[in-house]
Design a protein around this motif. Structure first.
Motif, short mmCIF file in Angstrom:
data_model
loop_
_atom_site.label_atom_id
_atom_site.label_comp_id
_atom_site.label_asym_id
_atom_site.label_seq_id
_atom_site.Cartn_x
_atom_site.Cartn_y
_atom_site.Cartn_z
N ASN A 160 0.81 -1.22 0.00
CA ASN A 160 0.00 0.00 0.00
C ASN A 160 0.84 1.27 0.00
O ASN A 160 0.32 2.38 0.14
CB ASN A 160 -0.93 0.01 1.22
CG ASN A 160 -1.95 -1.11 1.16
OD1 ASN A 160 -2.51 -1.40 0.11
ND2 ASN A 160 -2.20 -1.75 2.31
N GLU A 274 -3.15 -3.41 -3.68
CA GLU A 274 -2.60 -2.48 -4.66
C GLU A 274 -1.91 -3.21 -5.82
O GLU A 274 -1.91 -2.74 -6.95
CB GLU A 274 -1.61 -1.52 -3.98
CG GLU A 274 -2.26 -0.49 -3.09
CD GLU A 274 -3.14 0.47 -3.87
OE1 GLU A 274 -2.80 0.79 -5.03
OE2 GLU A 274 -4.17 0.92 -3.32
N TYR A 277 -4.56 -4.12 -8.46
CA TYR A 277 -5.00 -2.96 -9.26
C TYR A 277 -3.93 -2.59 -10.30
O TYR A 277 -4.25 -2.34 -11.47
CB TYR A 277 -5.28 -1.76 -8.35
CG TYR A 277 -6.22 -2.05 -7.20
CD1 TYR A 277 -7.25 -2.99 -7.32
CD2 TYR A 277 -6.09 -1.38 -5.98
CE1 TYR A 277 -8.11 -3.25 -6.27
CE2 TYR A 277 -6.94 -1.64 -4.92
CZ TYR A 277 -7.94 -2.57 -5.06
OH TYR A 277 -8.79 -2.84 -4.02
#
Length: 316
Positions: A160, A274, A277
């Motif tokens: 993150n 993350e 994504y």
């Protein structure tokens, strides 16, 4: 260690007809006198070493002497050479280079051409594209810490982007899925953790020596707990038609479902974070998230932000 030095000297003598005592002394960072004592010890062990006088003289093995190579076949030795060469590209180690030299030394001249062919059937290069100087520095630093059993400190950026300060006791370097990881006992968390080397920043060796304990038994393969964590989700990705080659770069043929319109569906299970994504966005405009809905919305939102950034640059 003296034994390692003696074995290395024998290996070098097997690969060369004559070698200078000074070259051996420089190679192993000892005195010439120490090299001559090593030569005497090798002679006493039954390996015949002779000295040659004159301008081109030096130390060499008695003519016709070779090590017994009956333990391993040519195919097995070639497989070892292939693996060592692949590892040496990204993990520089003098011991690996010496082992390659040892293996080459026990191949008879009559079989040398055949062995060279077998050992070049497959080339493994694990180095990343572009510069890897920072990664090589981290690998060597961590290797030193593991061998000397000293603690390390560094800043670590998680998936993150959160930066935390860590002091660890390094145990093992792991190459998994094209990336290097450090398995170490983290003093901050009080347990063993995996650290991705690319996320390690400003590593420093400490003068604090630690006692290496037995590591906990790993029930799963490295990183398997990452995939089977509670936040894992099944997603449906749709690759546009004529993009099967792109799907096959990341997924096995058994996972790929070709539709009537020639589009391609895959339904992998990934932990949602993350990394996921970024991975989806890296596939570009040829891939669409169909399910789940919330993931589709996240990707759409991020894609719009990217488009806005580049759109604003065009306006200026």
């Amino acid at each position: 260690m003296k034994l390692d030095r003696l074995l290395s000297i024998v290996t070098m003598l097997l690969n060369r007809n004559i070698i200078q005592a000074k070259e051996l002394a420089d190679r192993f960072e000892v005195s010439v006198r120490t090299i001559y004592r090593d030569i005497e010890a090798i002679n006493q062990a039954g390996i015949p070493i002779v000295t040659f006088q004159g301008m081109n003289g030096g130390i060499g093995l008695a003519k016709g002497y070779r090590l017994d190579r009956n333990v391993l076949t040519n195919d097995e030795l070639a497989a070892i050479i292939t693996a060592l060469r692949g590892m040496s590209n990204s993990y520089i180690s003098q011991s690996n280079e010496q082992l390659v030299e040892k293996i080459n030394s026990i191949i008879s001249p009559a079989r040398a051409a055949e062995f060279h062919l077998k050992s070049n059937h497959l080339i493994i290069d694990l180095t990343p594209w572009g510069s890897s100087g920072s990664l090589e520095f981290k690998l060597q630093l961590i290797k030193q810490a593991i061998e000397q059993q000293t603690r390390m400190r560094f800043n670590y950026s998680n998936a993150n982007g959160e930066l935390t300060f860590r002091i660890v006791e390094p145990y093992t370097l792991i190459l998994k899925g094209r990336h290097w990881y450090l398995e170490a006992f983290c003093l901050k968390r009080g347990e063993f953790r995996l650290f991705k080397l690319l996320r390690i920043k400003d590593p420093i060796l400490l003068e604090q020596v630690f006692t290496r304990d037995s590591m906990p038994i790993r029930e799963n393969s490295v990183g398997e707990e990452w995939v089977s964590s509670q936040n894992s989700i099944e997603i449906t990705l749709c690759f546009q038609k004529n993009r099967q080659h792109l799907a096959e770069e990341w997924f096995s043929i058994e996972e790929i479902l070709i539709q009537e319109d020639r589009s391609i569906l895959v339904r992998p299970i990934f932990p949602e974070n993350e990394w996921l994504y970024g991975f989806i966005l890296s596939l570009g405009p040829d891939v669409e998230v169909l399910e789940p809905l919330h993931l589709r919305q996240i990707i759409e939102s991020r894609a719009r932000k990217i488009a806005n950034i580049y759109g604003s640059l065009e306006q200026t």
